[in-house]
Design a protein around this motif. Structure first.
Motif, mmCIF file in Angstrom:
data_model
loop_
_atom_site.group_PDB
_atom_site.id
_atom_site.type_symbol
_atom_site.label_atom_id
_atom_site.label_comp_id
_atom_site.label_asym_id
_atom_site.label_seq_id
_atom_site.Cartn_x
_atom_site.Cartn_y
_atom_site.Cartn_z
ATOM 1 N N GLY A 62 59.393 -26.065 63.926
ATOM 2 C CA GLY A 62 58.621 -24.387 63.920
ATOM 3 C C GLY A 62 59.607 -23.159 63.423
ATOM 4 O O GLY A 62 59.921 -22.862 64.082
ATOM 5 N N HIS A 63 60.806 -24.163 63.505
ATOM 6 C CA HIS A 63 62.205 -23.603 62.652
ATOM 7 C C HIS A 63 62.728 -23.151 64.215
ATOM 8 O O HIS A 63 64.023 -21.985 63.819
ATOM 9 C CB HIS A 63 61.712 -22.279 62.284
ATOM 10 N N SER A 64 62.503 -23.564 64.763
ATOM 11 C CA SER A 64 63.102 -23.177 66.041
ATOM 12 C C SER A 64 64.705 -24.021 65.656
ATOM 13 O O SER A 64 65.076 -25.040 65.367
ATOM 14 C CB SER A 64 63.056 -23.671 67.970
ATOM 15 N N PHE A 65 66.283 -23.945 66.205
ATOM 16 C CA PHE A 65 67.356 -24.364 66.042
ATOM 17 C C PHE A 65 68.587 -23.741 67.001
ATOM 18 O O PHE A 65 67.871 -23.036 68.263
ATOM 19 C CB PHE A 65 68.198 -23.255 65.015
ATOM 20 N N SER A 66 69.429 -25.300 67.436
ATOM 21 C CA SER A 66 70.284 -24.601 68.345
ATOM 22 C C SER A 66 71.789 -25.697 68.323
ATOM 23 O O SER A 66 71.581 -26.179 66.778
ATOM 24 C CB SER A 66 70.121 -25.803 69.576
#
Length: 147
Positions: A62-66
């Motif tokens: 989902g293209h989430s990033f940390s």
């Protein structure tokens, strides 16, 4: 009945052949996970530094990033891999299409928003890739290793 063999064979051949060694979707699948990044090289002059430096990068579906830097500062946001536009043509279909990686994130405490565009990423195995980042006249090379 034999009339449909040739069109099906041709369509199958065209569907599964191409100039790029890897596809954008393969790179997006391969980057999913937790990575430890270190600087491996810095060329050029200047005092600007990357917004995202050495630390832990987590790329999720989902293209989430940390990102958590060496100092412990954490950011959350989005990532995107895209093809770079080039003026070169497929030369005997042995070249790879360069990919770039855009990351954009916000620190939840300070609300500071930062982003970086890695000019080129290259997977050198399933557990490592390198990325270059140019800021002004300085180019940084990062090495990413899967944790």
């Amino acid at each position: 009945m034999k009339k449909w063999y040739l069109p099906v064979l041709l369509i199958t051949l065209f569907a599964f052949t191409g100039c790029s060694k890897g596809t954008l979707k393969q790179d997006e699948q391969q980057i999913i996970g937790i990575w430890e990044a270190t600087y491996s090289n810095s060329l050029g002059s200047g005092s600007q530094t990357p917004n995202f430096g050495e630390g832990t990068y987590q790329f999720d579906y989902g293209h989430s990033f940390s990102f958590t830097g060496r100092s412990g500062t954490a950011y959350m946001g989005k990532w995107l891999i895209r093809n770079q536009l080039t003026n070169t043509y497929c030369d005997n279909c042995k070249t790879e299409i360069p990919r770039s990686l855009l990351i954009n994130a916000t620190n939840s405490d300070s609300r500071e928003q930062i982003s970086d565009l890695f000019n080129e990423i290259r997977f050198t195995g399933t557990d490592q890739f390198s990325a270059t980042l140019t800021i002004g006249t300085q180019t940084y090379t990062f090495k990413f290793r899967r944790k």
